[in-house]
Design an enzyme around this catalytic site. Structure first.
Site, PDB file in Angstrom:
ATOM      1  N   CYS A   7      39.367 -18.643  16.157  1.00 46.68           N
ATOM      2  CA  CYS A   7      38.476 -17.485  16.327  1.00 46.68           C
ATOM      3  C   CYS A   7      38.973 -16.325  15.466  1.00 46.68           C
ATOM      4  CB  CYS A   7      38.435 -17.076  17.794  1.00 46.68           C
ATOM      5  SG  CYS A   7      37.579 -15.514  18.057  1.00 46.68           S
ATOM      6  N   CYS A  10      40.110 -13.271  17.569  1.00 42.50           N
ATOM      7  CA  CYS A  10      41.405 -13.512  18.229  1.00 42.50           C
ATOM      8  C   CYS A  10      42.536 -13.326  17.218  1.00 42.50           C
ATOM      9  CB  CYS A  10      41.462 -14.915  18.820  1.00 42.50           C
ATOM     10  SG  CYS A  10      40.618 -15.092  20.406  1.00 42.50           S
ATOM     11  N   HIS A  49      39.706 -13.990  24.904  1.00 38.36           N
ATOM     12  CA  HIS A  49      38.549 -14.573  24.231  1.00 38.36           C
ATOM     13  C   HIS A  49      37.419 -14.837  25.216  1.00 38.36           C
ATOM     14  CE1 HIS A  49      36.346 -16.834  21.148  1.00 38.36           C
ATOM     15  NE2 HIS A  49      35.872 -17.455  22.213  1.00 38.36           N
ATOM     16  N   ASN A  93      25.737  -7.640  20.219  1.00 36.84           N
ATOM     17  CA  ASN A  93      24.829  -8.719  19.844  1.00 36.84           C
ATOM     18  C   ASN A  93      25.244  -9.994  20.577  1.00 36.84           C
ATOM     19  OD1 ASN A  93      23.421  -7.091  17.974  1.00 36.84           O
ATOM     20  ND2 ASN A  93      24.992  -7.455  16.423  1.00 36.84           N
ATOM     21  N   GLY A  99      21.496 -11.801  17.026  1.00 35.28           N
ATOM     22  CA  GLY A  99      22.157 -11.318  15.822  1.00 35.28           C
ATOM     23  C   GLY A  99      23.666 -11.462  15.838  1.00 35.28           C
ATOM     24  N   HIS A 104      33.096 -13.991  19.468  1.00 34.56           N
ATOM     25  CA  HIS A 104      34.104 -13.379  20.345  1.00 34.56           C
ATOM     26  C   HIS A 104      33.479 -12.046  20.731  1.00 34.56           C
ATOM     27  CE1 HIS A 104      38.571 -12.284  21.207  1.00 34.56           C
ATOM     28  NE2 HIS A 104      37.843 -11.221  21.556  1.00 34.56           N
ATOM     29  N   HIS A 106      32.155  -8.612  21.284  1.00 37.48           N
ATOM     30  CA  HIS A 106      32.563  -7.360  20.642  1.00 37.48           C
ATOM     31  C   HIS A 106      31.461  -6.323  20.777  1.00 37.48           C
ATOM     32  CE1 HIS A 106      30.628  -9.911  17.584  1.00 37.48           C
ATOM     33  NE2 HIS A 106      30.135  -8.788  17.069  1.00 37.48           N
ATOM     34  N   HIS A 108      29.928  -3.092  18.919  1.00 38.32           N
ATOM     35  CA  HIS A 108      29.859  -2.218  17.744  1.00 38.32           C
ATOM     36  C   HIS A 108      29.767  -0.774  18.231  1.00 38.32           C
ATOM     37  CE1 HIS A 108      28.625  -5.356  14.683  1.00 38.32           C
ATOM     38  NE2 HIS A 108      28.301  -5.983  15.792  1.00 38.32           N
TER      39      HIS A 108
HETATM   40  P1  5GP Z   1      27.966  -9.519  14.906  1.00 43.99           P
HETATM   41  O1  5GP Z   1      26.918  -9.804  13.873  1.00 43.99           O
HETATM   42  O2  5GP Z   1      28.651 -10.787  15.355  1.00 43.99           O
HETATM   43  O3  5GP Z   1      27.507  -8.658  16.032  1.00 43.99           O
HETATM   44  O4  5GP Z   1      29.051  -8.621  14.189  1.00 43.99           O
HETATM   45  C1  5GP Z   1      30.142  -9.127  13.492  1.00 43.99           C
HETATM   46  C2  5GP Z   1      30.687  -7.984  12.670  1.00 43.99           C
HETATM   47  O5  5GP Z   1      31.992  -8.354  12.248  1.00 43.99           O
HETATM   48  C3  5GP Z   1      29.887  -7.680  11.413  1.00 43.99           C
HETATM   49  O6  5GP Z   1      29.442  -6.323  11.455  1.00 43.99           O
HETATM   50  C4  5GP Z   1      30.861  -7.936  10.266  1.00 43.99           C
HETATM   51  O7  5GP Z   1      30.758  -6.993   9.230  1.00 43.99           O
HETATM   52  C5  5GP Z   1      32.210  -7.859  10.954  1.00 43.99           C
HETATM   53  N1  5GP Z   1      33.229  -8.702  10.364  1.00 43.99           N
HETATM   54  C6  5GP Z   1      33.086 -10.020  10.011  1.00 43.99           C
HETATM   55  N2  5GP Z   1      34.256 -10.499   9.530  1.00 43.99           N
HETATM   56  C7  5GP Z   1      35.138  -9.469   9.569  1.00 43.99           C
HETATM   57  C8  5GP Z   1      36.517  -9.352   9.185  1.00 43.99           C
HETATM   58  O8  5GP Z   1      37.162 -10.299   8.710  1.00 43.99           O
HETATM   59  N3  5GP Z   1      37.099  -8.131   9.369  1.00 43.99           N
HETATM   60  C9  5GP Z   1      36.418  -7.074   9.896  1.00 43.99           C
HETATM   61  N4  5GP Z   1      37.094  -5.922  10.034  1.00 43.99           N
HETATM   62  N5  5GP Z   1      35.121  -7.149  10.262  1.00 43.99           N
HETATM   63  C10 5GP Z   1      34.498  -8.325  10.100  1.00 43.99           C
HETATM   64 ZN    ZN Z   2      38.366 -15.041  20.135  1.00 46.63          ZN
END
Ligand code: 5GP
Ligand code: ZN
Length: 119
Positions: A7, A10, A49, A93, A99, A104, A106, A108
């Protein structure tokens, strides 16, 4: 439900993959999004996780509460302007149609003067 070995978040929370850290305690980790959609854009995650909000249960109520209550403090620290003229957006999301790209859980946290790149 737990796949911490492969992950991305993680690994970021463990420091195995570098990130620009915003905050860390025993349970939570926050770091700047690599592709910011707003002047301030960081991600707040539980170190534990959990795939997504769809897998969260009553045992996660406290950690989700802590995430929600920490977001406004970190948003201000990272340069979001104060409520009500300023503020910030929180987004979780969930699943492909929600989206979610990284599985994992999270949150925003986005803010700063508009216009933003997205949203
Ligand atoms: P999701 O689309 O899953 O809600 O958001 C994932 C977010 O993780 C995206 O906004 C993307 O830019 C961010 N992200 C993806 N890979 C990495 C990474 O390796 N490092 C960081 N700091 N952000 C990441
Ligand atoms: Zn994880």
């Amino acid at each position: 439900m737990s796949h911490p070995d492969n992950c991305l978040f993680c690994k970021i929370a463990a420091g195995a993959i570098p990130s620009r850290k915003v905050y860390e305690d025993d349970e939570l980790f926050a770091f700047h999004d690599i592709h910011p959609a707003a002047p301030v854009h960081f991600l707040l995650i539980p170190k534990l996780h959990i795939d997504s909000l769809a897998q969260a249960g009553p045992e996660h109520a406290a950690i989700l509460g802590r995430m929600t209550l920490l977001a406004p403090r970190l948003a201000l620290e990272q340069g979001c302007n104060p409520y009500p003229e300023g503020g910030f957006r929180t987004v979780i999301n969930t699943g492909a149609e929600g989206g979610q790209e990284v599985h994992h859980l999270h949150m925003h946290v986005m803010g700063g003067p508009r216009p933003w790149l997205r949203g």
